[in-house]
Every structure is written in C-alpha cells, then in structure tokens.
Write a protein that holds these residues in place. Structure first.
Motif, PDB file in Angstrom:
ATOM      1  N   GLU A  39       0.786  -1.190  -0.019  1.00  0.00           N
ATOM      2  CA  GLU A  39      -0.029   0.034   0.128  1.00  0.00           C
ATOM      3  C   GLU A  39       0.942   1.299  -0.057  1.00  0.00           C
ATOM      4  OE1 GLU A  39      -3.618   1.978   0.137  1.00  0.00           O
ATOM      5  OE2 GLU A  39      -3.366  -0.107  -0.032  1.00  0.00           O
ATOM      6  N   PHE A  40       1.999   1.169   0.788  1.00  0.00           N
ATOM      7  CA  PHE A  40       3.097   2.312   0.701  1.00  0.00           C
ATOM      8  C   PHE A  40       3.439   2.635  -0.455  1.00  0.00           C
ATOM      9  CE2 PHE A  40       7.164   4.138   1.614  1.00  0.00           C
ATOM     10  CZ  PHE A  40       6.781   5.178   2.183  1.00  0.00           C
ATOM     11  N   TYR A  41       4.075   1.672  -1.284  1.00  0.00           N
ATOM     12  CA  TYR A  41       4.375   1.709  -2.506  1.00  0.00           C
ATOM     13  C   TYR A  41       3.433   2.305  -3.637  1.00  0.00           C
ATOM     14  CZ  TYR A  41       8.896  -0.258  -1.178  1.00  0.00           C
ATOM     15  OH  TYR A  41      10.375  -0.444  -0.523  1.00  0.00           O
ATOM     16  N   GLY A  42       2.361   1.679  -3.358  1.00  0.00           N
ATOM     17  CA  GLY A  42       1.208   2.257  -4.184  1.00  0.00           C
ATOM     18  C   GLY A  42       0.971   3.793  -4.117  1.00  0.00           C
ATOM     19  N   ARG A  43       1.077   4.231  -3.023  1.00  0.00           N
ATOM     20  CA  ARG A  43       0.971   5.526  -2.545  1.00  0.00           C
ATOM     21  C   ARG A  43       2.155   6.615  -3.157  1.00  0.00           C
ATOM     22  NH1 ARG A  43      -2.221   6.722   3.189  1.00  0.00           N
ATOM     23  NH2 ARG A  43      -4.042   5.342   2.758  1.00  0.00           N
ATOM     24  N   GLU A  45       3.998   5.813  -5.853  1.00  0.00           N
ATOM     25  CA  GLU A  45       3.634   5.780  -7.082  1.00  0.00           C
ATOM     26  C   GLU A  45       2.687   6.720  -7.603  1.00  0.00           C
ATOM     27  OE1 GLU A  45       2.855   1.783  -8.468  1.00  0.00           O
ATOM     28  OE2 GLU A  45       4.930   1.148  -8.083  1.00  0.00           O
ATOM     29  N   SER A  46       1.713   6.974  -6.936  1.00  0.00           N
ATOM     30  CA  SER A  46       0.554   7.874  -7.244  1.00  0.00           C
ATOM     31  C   SER A  46       1.127   9.370  -6.798  1.00  0.00           C
ATOM     32  CB  SER A  46      -0.630   7.463  -6.249  1.00  0.00           C
ATOM     33  OG  SER A  46      -0.411   7.772  -5.009  1.00  0.00           O
ATOM     34  N   VAL A  47       1.877   9.516  -5.841  1.00  0.00           N
ATOM     35  CA  VAL A  47       2.378  10.950  -5.891  1.00  0.00           C
ATOM     36  C   VAL A  47       3.365  11.103  -6.872  1.00  0.00           C
ATOM     37  CG1 VAL A  47       3.969  12.224  -4.138  1.00  0.00           C
ATOM     38  CG2 VAL A  47       2.105  10.836  -3.118  1.00  0.00           C
TER      39      VAL A  47
END
Length: 135
Positions: A39-43, A45-47
């Motif tokens: 989840e942290f890596y997904g966030r 990537e979105s940033v």
C-alpha cells in the motif's frame, strides 16, 4: 475439541495446541506487514505520477485562479446589490409609513368635509324653511 487436542501438520512439522495460535498470529502479522508495504509503495507511485503531471496541474491551477477571480468580482457585485436592496427595503418601509400618515390625514379631512356637507345641507334646509314658512 479443545485447542490443546488440536493437531496440524504443515510441511512435515506437527503443530499442537497453543503453537497453532502462535503460528497463525505470526502469519497474519507478516501478511499485514506485506500488505502495508504494498500500500505504501502504491501511494508513492501515485505521488510520483501526480508530480510528473505537474504541467497539467499548473494549467488547471491557472484556470482555477482565473475562475476564483471572477467569483470574487461577482461576490463583490452581489454584496453591493445586497446593500442596495437593504436601502430600498428601508426606503420602502419609510414610504409605507408616510403613505399611512397621509391616508390618516386624508381620512380626517374627509370626515371634516362630511361634517361641512351636513352643515351646508342643514343651512339650505333652514333657508328653505325660512323662505317658505307655510310648508
């Protein structure tokens, strides 16, 4: 069937009783940690994607700024109109009071005219009676 009597075989290893609960606790903790990292890596990537699309964002912010300026100008006009409407309402109330006062004066004058008309009619009747006393 109690927890102490339960036996589970995983990969040739036999787990009994409390050890099952311990292994399940450790397994769910590890799974939760893996999910949190994903989840942290997904966030992140979105940033990164948001920062990469900064050119579009700057253009949108410029348009938004222009829209906000227009809204502020319209808001000032609305405030001016509100003040004018308040003045008109105040003037309208004052005019209503004046009209009521004049109406009362006109009604007073009307009752005076009625009294004067009655007196004139009485005078004419008196003059008619004097001019023709036999009737």
């Amino acid at each position: 069937m109690s927890l102490e009597e339960t036996e589970l075989t995983i990969g040739g290893t036999k787990l009994r009783g409390v050890w099952i609960a311990i292994v399940l606790s450790i397994g769910t903790t590890l799974a939760g940690g893996i999910w949190a990292v994903a989840e942290f890596y997904g966030r992140i990537e979105s940033v990164e994607a948001a920062v990469a699309g900064n050119g579009e964002t700057a253009e949108k912010l410029t348009i938004l700024g222009a829209n906000l300026e227009t809204i502020m100008e319209n808001q000032k006009e609305l405030l001016d109109m509100r003040d004018r409407i308040a003045e008109v309402e105040k003037t309208s109330v004052e005019n209503d009071l004046l009209v009521k006062q004049f109406e009362e004066k006109v009604n007073g004058i009307g009752s005076r005219f009625n009294k004067i008309d009655r007196e004139i009619d009485d005078i004419w009747k008196g003059l008619d009676a004097l001019s023709n006393p036999l009737q």
